[in-house]
Structures are given as structure tokens and as C-alpha cells.
Design an enzyme around this catalytic site. Structure first.
Site, PDB file in Angstrom:
ATOM      1  N   CYS A   2      -2.949  -1.736   8.821  1.00 39.72           N
ATOM      2  CA  CYS A   2      -3.990  -2.728   8.569  1.00 39.72           C
ATOM      3  C   CYS A   2      -5.029  -2.637   9.676  1.00 39.72           C
ATOM      4  CB  CYS A   2      -3.381  -4.116   8.547  1.00 39.72           C
ATOM      5  SG  CYS A   2      -1.825  -4.191   7.657  1.00 39.72           S
ATOM      6  N   TRP A  73      -2.664  -4.096   4.436  1.00 42.32           N
ATOM      7  CA  TRP A  73      -1.965  -3.128   3.585  1.00 42.32           C
ATOM      8  C   TRP A  73      -0.556  -3.691   3.457  1.00 42.32           C
ATOM      9  CZ3 TRP A  73       2.269   0.199   3.768  1.00 42.32           C
ATOM     10  CH2 TRP A  73       2.251   1.284   2.881  1.00 42.32           C
ATOM     11  N   ASN A  99      -0.458  -6.425  12.635  1.00 44.14           N
ATOM     12  CA  ASN A  99      -0.138  -5.125  12.034  1.00 44.14           C
ATOM     13  C   ASN A  99       1.289  -4.801  12.432  1.00 44.14           C
ATOM     14  OD1 ASN A  99      -2.787  -5.009  11.293  1.00 44.14           O
ATOM     15  ND2 ASN A  99      -3.380  -3.482  12.828  1.00 44.14           N
ATOM     16  N   GLY A 100       2.085  -4.349  11.476  1.00 44.32           N
ATOM     17  CA  GLY A 100       3.473  -4.008  11.800  1.00 44.32           C
ATOM     18  C   GLY A 100       4.428  -4.801  10.936  1.00 44.32           C
ATOM     19  N   GLU A 486      -3.295  22.400   1.159  1.00 44.02           N
ATOM     20  CA  GLU A 486      -4.291  21.399   1.545  1.00 44.02           C
ATOM     21  C   GLU A 486      -5.266  21.129   0.389  1.00 44.02           C
ATOM     22  OE1 GLU A 486      -4.688  19.196   3.574  1.00 44.02           O
ATOM     23  OE2 GLU A 486      -6.818  18.805   3.839  1.00 44.02           O
ATOM     24  N   LYS A 490      -5.783  17.442  -1.171  1.00 40.25           N
ATOM     25  CA  LYS A 490      -7.094  16.780  -1.259  1.00 40.25           C
ATOM     26  C   LYS A 490      -7.351  16.303  -2.676  1.00 40.25           C
ATOM     27  CE  LYS A 490      -7.841  15.973   1.969  1.00 40.25           C
ATOM     28  NZ  LYS A 490      -7.106  16.312   3.118  1.00 40.25           N
ATOM     29  N   GLU A 493      -5.006  13.325  -3.608  1.00 41.47           N
ATOM     30  CA  GLU A 493      -5.284  12.099  -2.858  1.00 41.47           C
ATOM     31  C   GLU A 493      -6.460  11.315  -3.408  1.00 41.47           C
ATOM     32  OE1 GLU A 493      -5.775  13.649   1.256  1.00 41.47           O
ATOM     33  OE2 GLU A 493      -4.499  11.963   1.799  1.00 41.47           O
ATOM     34  N   LYS A 608      -5.548   5.219   6.436  1.00 39.40           N
ATOM     35  CA  LYS A 608      -5.951   6.270   7.372  1.00 39.40           C
ATOM     36  C   LYS A 608      -4.932   6.457   8.498  1.00 39.40           C
ATOM     37  CE  LYS A 608      -9.045   9.289   8.616  1.00 39.40           C
ATOM     38  NZ  LYS A 608      -9.038  10.544   7.843  1.00 39.40           N
TER      39      LYS A 608
HETATM   40  C1  AGP Z   1      -4.947  13.492   4.826  1.00 41.44           C
HETATM   41  O1  AGP Z   1      -5.947  13.637   3.887  1.00 41.44           O
HETATM   42  C2  AGP Z   1      -4.048  12.364   4.586  1.00 41.44           C
HETATM   43  N1  AGP Z   1      -4.724  11.125   4.492  1.00 41.44           N
HETATM   44  C3  AGP Z   1      -2.735  12.331   5.346  1.00 41.44           C
HETATM   45  O2  AGP Z   1      -1.942  13.338   4.816  1.00 41.44           O
HETATM   46  C4  AGP Z   1      -2.803  12.501   6.890  1.00 41.44           C
HETATM   47  O3  AGP Z   1      -3.184  13.805   7.197  1.00 41.44           O
HETATM   48  C5  AGP Z   1      -1.429  12.192   7.484  1.00 41.44           C
HETATM   49  O4  AGP Z   1      -1.096  10.853   7.208  1.00 41.44           O
HETATM   50  C6  AGP Z   1      -1.357  12.453   8.956  1.00 41.44           C
HETATM   51  O5  AGP Z   1      -2.220  11.638   9.676  1.00 41.44           O
HETATM   52  P1  AGP Z   1      -2.595  11.933  11.181  1.00 41.44           P
HETATM   53  O6  AGP Z   1      -3.233  13.269  11.243  1.00 41.44           O
HETATM   54  O7  AGP Z   1      -3.518  10.814  11.551  1.00 41.44           O
HETATM   55  O8  AGP Z   1      -1.319  11.902  11.976  1.00 41.44           O
END
Ligand code: AGP
Length: 613
Positions: A2, A73, A99-100, A486, A490, A493, A608
Site C-alpha cells: 500500500c 491493497w 502497510n503490512g 519477459e 509483460k 501483466e 509495484k
Molecule cells: C514486473 O513487470 C512485475 N511487476 C514484477 O514481476 C516485478 O518485477 C517483481 O515483483 C519484482 O520486483 P522488484 O524488482 O521490485 O523486486
């Protein structure tokens, strides 16, 4: 997962907090809320996107110069208004965002209910509110009531608290790895955020809280202590990110902007690291002597998602150029296989956010077994950055889109430089090889720019043709196999199309059964040592009437003739090709998601920073 924002000063706090939340919405976005103090505590909350909260604030504005806010979240309790943060006690004595996860919330809630506290949400966070209220009622000051409450919590948390009895104070704490807690320093005003972009437009002077630390923030002072009350002196860090880099500018989406920033981020990554006359690379932050470099027996790369795929490319580069054994592990699996780690081992964590809890756990596993901890990380002051013995800070700038793009290519560039550096330190990379690679790296930003030039490939038409497909297959070999993975990640996602990435040679061992006239197969067929093998794979797809989309080097008419569609890239050094070949796949995913009307920057269910296991 969050977002948290706070402000105390002389301006309208809710406005500043709301704008900060907008910048953090990518962290988690099923509901949001703000609490402010204006004589009394007032709270506005709304389920769904921030626009719902914005509408509520337009009808019922929040006044006052002290506020905290949150984008949520959901972990405990459905994403509805009553579960949105901030949470207050029955008398509105205190408001809390977290958060947590409060792991012992059931026991705490039962105890508090038995004592007469009335709960109004299904969340774990609400117990923190009632605990603080209870300690305030017992006569403790707000900082002490918070400290005593935080001591009772199990789990990892980032917490912010305000109370109308203290109209100029925010209490913030970081307990474990539930995301960052950052104090932003202003002039007769101070800020709080879980993430730098939330406050970057106001200040670049920040203090990062460590595990077990608390801050008492007023407009003119910030005091830091541990949970036992002992004071801590904290260093101030200047954030190097440009505030403008955290806004969308002329682009429709952050992801689109970040894809187009790649020539710049690659350039910034290379700049200053490499002496182009000698080919020598520098990584002073690793504090490594040639003797130590030679003693390294194995490197375990550990990461999640896109960063994991970068690690797969990194293994190839490190083994080839530095002649060191490398394993790549999903961070979430690493500690469950009792890895053979010792003091001659390096754990190399890759992370954009630097807060991914699985990656931190893998690092901890390595630390306990005596390994050196290295990292390549994008966020200054993040936990991964801080706990590393040597941390390479990426030069990607803030990445806001949930789907990682520029952080991926920046990580690959850093991995290339690291492989060269270790090869040089270990005495296994010749001067001629170093010079050849340095020259190829110098050319890389220009090649990335070519792929991104207007009209270079027609992604929009391709996306229009195939955006309604249910499945895609991505194939690659060698260094382009992780790029196939990858490309598939992409697409899934942000467009929610099911996509599989496969090593091309494995197709005949299973996935070939899926191929028919409805299956687009994206094959990466650059002119390298596996080129002929990739052509055979295309033939196998054609023979089953699959839709052949080939990613080829400019001028490759042979593969173009065998394909229904081509995406083109300029020729790059074979070891650097992945950095270029991923770009068309990012753009294909982007345009497909746009055609499907998907929420590109905030895809459903994702966040993110993944700060829960
Ligand atoms: C990438 O498009 C994703 N959102 C996800 O796989 C991300 O790469 C993964 O959660 C790792 O995150 P980080 O690189 O911040 O550790």
C-alpha cells in the site's frame, strides 16, 4: 504493497497528501482514505480508485494542516470503504494507517473487545488504533502510547498515526520489511511517505527509517527513537532523482514514457562506469580487491518476476565474462532448498523497488550462511540497498508503471558492466575483449533509440489484429530465452492475455500441442549462434498453421519470408542483444493492452512493491 503519505506544516495538508497518494496509487489501489486534524479528527475514505476519494473530498473537503493518507491493497477484509484506511477509534482520538500485516491481530482484537473496544472494520490495522487509544487513556503521551502499542504487534509494518490532541504531530514507524518509511524534510513543514515519488516535488532531503525505528514529526522538528525509547541520530540523504521524472509529461501512460526513457537510462548507467580508452569498469561500491574477486566461488542471483529474468541473462554474462559459477533462484524459493552457501559465495539480489519481501528473505538466508550480499537496486535507501554489503544503484530514475520496463534494461546493462568488472578483477577478461565490449556498450543507447523511433515498427497494427486472442506463445534460445519469458510476462501483466515464454527447443516437448491457426507465436530470431535452430522452430510453427510473428535483425529477408509479421531490431553485439530485443516486446504488450482498454499503469491485482510473502 500500500502507499502512505503524511504532511504537517502550514498548508492544507489533505491537498498535499491527496497529491502524494496519486503518485503512489500504483502501489495498491483497491481503496483509499485521508485523515486530517482541524480542531477534531476528520476522515474521508472511499472504495475503488482514488477518483472516488477525490469526489468525496470535493463534496466534503478536509481542512487543517496535519494529515495522513493511504492507498490500500487488501490483505484482511474486502476492499470496501469501511476497511479503507485510516482507521479511528470510537471517540476519534487517534487515526492510523498501516502497510503490512498484524499477524497476532485476532488475539489482540479479542482482548480489546473484551475490554470494551468496539471494532468497525474487518481489518488487522484497526487493532493498532485501539491499542494506542488504550495507552493514551492510561495517561501516556502520544509517542509513548505508540511505542508501547507497536511493541505488542507481531509481523512487519509501516505505520503512521495522528491524534487531534497533538495537532502538529505525526508519529511514523518502520517495523520489519513491510515497505519503506521516509521522512521528507521541508522548511517549517515536514513530510512522510512510503515511497520517494510521493514527496519528490516538495523535497529531495529525506531520512529513511530502519527496522524498529520511530519518528515524531512536527513542522519544525523530527525526533527519532527505537521502540525502547532510546534516541537515534539519523543521516539525511539527498535524493538524486529529478522531480520531473516522476510525472507523465506528454505520454499517455507511465509505462509508455518509461519504455521511451530507456536510451537515457542505459546511457546514464554506462556513464562514469567505464573508461572507453582502456575498457576498464569501476564498481567502487562493491569494495572488492582482486584477491577477493578471485576467491568468489559462486554467485547466487536471487530476484522475482522481471528482475528474475534479468538474472537469467546475468548468469550467462557472468559465467562467460567473469568465469564464475552462477545460479539463479526465485527469491521466494531460495531459502526453502537449503542452498549450499558459504563465505566464498556472493548473493546478488536484483530488485527495482528494493522492498520485495521475498528478495529480502533470500538475502537474509545468504547472510546467515556467511555470504557477501550484493545488489543491483533502483531505489536509494530501500531495504535491499541498505542491507547489502555492496549495492549498485541503478540509474533508471523512478519507475511508476507497475510493469517494469526501463528497470529491466538498466539491470541488464548493470549486469553486463558487473560481468566485465569481475572478469577484469579476476584476470580472465582480456584487454581486447574489454575494449570490444566497451565499444559495443557505447553504441547501445543509440540502438535503443532507433528501435523507439516513430514508425520503426508498426506495433499498433499488430496489436489491433491480435488483441482479442486468448493465448500467445513466446520463443527464444540462449540469451533471448529470458527475453521470451519477459515478453510473455509483460503481455499477461497488462493485457491479461495468457502468454507462455518457452525455450524454443522445448516447444516440441509439449507446447507444440497448443499450436493452431489461433495461436500467435512470437519468436526471437536474431542473427546469432542459434539462428538456424530458431528458423527450424518457425518452420514447426508454420507447419501447424500457427501465426508466426518474428523478431528479426534489420534486413533479414529469409526469416521475413517465413513469417506472417516481423518486428525488427538493429544488430547489436550478441551479448547486448537482449537489451534491445526486449524493447519491441514491451511495446507489443503496451499497444495490445491499450487496444483491450486495459489499465496499463495499474493492472488488476498487481502492485509495484510486493511487500508480502
Ligand atoms: C514486473 O513487470 C512485475 N511487476 C514484477 O514481476 C516485478 O518485477 C517483481 O515483483 C519484482 O520486483 P522488484 O524488482 O521490485 O523486486
Amino acid at each position: 504493497m500500500c502507499g502512505i503519505v503524511g504532511y504537517v506544516g502550514a498548508k492544507n495538508a489533505a491537498d498535499i497528501v491527496f497529491n502524494g497518494l496519486k503518485k503512489l496509487e500504483y502501489r495498491g489501489y483497491d481503496s483509499a482514505g485521508i485523515a486530517s486534524v482541524n480542531g477534531q479528527l476528520e476522515i474521508r475514505r472511499a472504495g475503488g480508485k482514488l477518483v472516488n476519494l477525490q469526489n468525496k473530498l470535493a463534496d466534503q473537503p478536509l481542512l487543517g494542516t496535519l494529515a495522513i493518507g493511504h492507498t490500500r491493497w487488501a490483505t484482511h477484509g474486502a476492499p470496501v470503504e469501511r476497511n479503507a484506511h485510516p482507521h479511528a477509534d470510537e471517540q476519534n482520538n487517534v487515526a492510523v494507517v498501516q502497510n503490512g500485516i498484524v499477524e497476532n491481530f485476532v488475539a489482540l482484537r479479542q482482548q480489546l473487545q473484551a475490554e470494551g473496544h468496539i471494532f468497525r472494520s474487518d481489518t488487522d490495522t484497526e487493532v493498532i488504533t485501539h491499542l494506542i487509544d488504550k495507552h493514551l487513556a492510561a495517561g501516556h503521551t502520544l509517542p509513548d502510547a505508540c511505542r508501547l502499542s507497536f511493541q505488542q504487534l507481531h509481523g512487519a509494518h509501516a505505520i503512521a498515526v495522528i491524534s487531534p490532541a497533538h495537532p502538529d504531530t505525526i508519529i511514523a514507524a518502520r517495523l520489519g520489511n513491510a515497505g519503506g518509511v521516509i521522512v521528507g524534510l521541508g522548511d517549517h513543514e515536514n513530510y512522510l511517505a512510503s515511497d520517494i515519488p510521493a514527496i519528490l516535488e516538495h523535497t529531495q532531503q529525506v531520512v529513511f527509517l530502519e527496522d524498529g525505528e520511530m519518528a515524531v514529526i512536527t513542522p519544525d522538528s523530527v525526533d527519532y527513537c527505537r521502540l525502547d525509547g532510546s534516541p537515534v541520530t539519523k543521516p539525511t540523504t539527498t535524493i538524486t532523482w529529478d522531480p520531473v521524472s516522476a510525472v507523465k509529461g506528454q505520454y499517455r501512460h507511465f509505462m509508455q514514457k518509461e519504455i521511451h526513457e530507456q536510451p537515457q537510462s542505459i546511457q546514464s548507467t554506462i556513464r562514469g562506469r567505464i573508461d572507453f580508452e582502456s575498457g576498464q569498469v569501476q564498481f567502487e561500491e562493491l569494495h572488492l580487491t582482486p584477491e577477493q574477486a578471485q576467491r568468489i566461488d559462486r554467485i547466487f542471483i536471487t530476484a522475482c518476476g522481471t528482475s528474475f529474468f534479468a538474472g537469467q541473462v546475468g548468469r550467462f554474462l557472468l559465467e562467460k565474462l567473469a568465469k564464475v559459477k552462477v545460479s539463479v533462484d526465485y527469491a521466494s524459493e531460495f531459502r526453502y532448498r537449503d542452498p549450499l552457501v558459504d563465505e566464498n559465495t556472493v548473493i546478488l539480489a536484483l530488485s527495482q523497488s528494493g522492498e520485495t519481501v521475498d528478495t529480502l528473505a533470500a538475502m537474509e538466508e545468504g547472510r546467515q550462511k556467511g555470504a557477501a550480499l550484493w545488489s543491483i537496486v533502483n531505489v536509494q535507501g530501500s531495504m535491499v540497498h541498505k542491507i547489502s554489503n555492496g549495492s549498485i544503484l541503478m540509474q533508471a530514475g523512478p519507475e511508476i508503471g507497475v510493469a517494469s520496463t526501463k528497470a529491466f534494461t538498466t539491470t541488464l546493462t548493470d549486469l553486463m558492466l558487473l560481468a566485465m568488472y569481475l572478469g577484469q578483477q579476476r584476470g580472465v577478461l582480456s584487454a581486447a575483449q574489454s575494449l570490444e565490449l566497451a565499444a559495443a556498450l557505447a553504441h547501445l543507447p543509440e540502438l535503443a533509440g532507433q528501435v523507439l523511433a516513430e514508425g520503426y515498427n508498426d506495433y499498433d497494427s499488430l496489436a489491433r489484429l491480435y488483441h482479442q486472442k486468448e493465448h500467445f506463445l513466446f520463443l527464444g534460445r540462449g540469451l533471448n530465452y529470458p527475453i521470451a519469458l519477459e515478453g510473455a510476462l509483460k503481455l499477461k501483466e497488462i493485457s491479461y492475455i495468457h502468454a507462455e515464454g518457452y525455450p524454443a527447443g522445448e516447444m516440441k516437448h509439449g507446447p507444440i500441442a497448443l499450436i493452431d491457426e489461433n495461436m500467435p507465436v512470437v519468436s526471437i530470431v536474431t542473427q546469432d549462434h542459434v539462428y538456424d535452430k530458431m528458423i527450424s522452430q518457425i518452420e514447426q510453427v508454420r507447419a501447424r498453421n500457427g501465426i508466426v510473428i518474428s523478431l528479426i535483425n534489420e534486413g533479414d529477408d529469409e526469416v521475413a519470408r517465413k513469417s506472417d509479421h516481423v518486428l525488427t531490431i538493429p544488430r547489436a553485439h550478441p551479448l547486448l542483444t537482449p537489451i534491445i530485443s526486449v524493447i519491441p516486446l514491451q511495446l507489443l504488450a503496451y499497444h495490445t493492452a491499450v487496444w483491450r482498454g486495459a489499465d496499463v499503469d495499474q493492472p488488476r491485482n498487481l502492485a509495484k512493491s510486493v511487500t508480502v510473502e
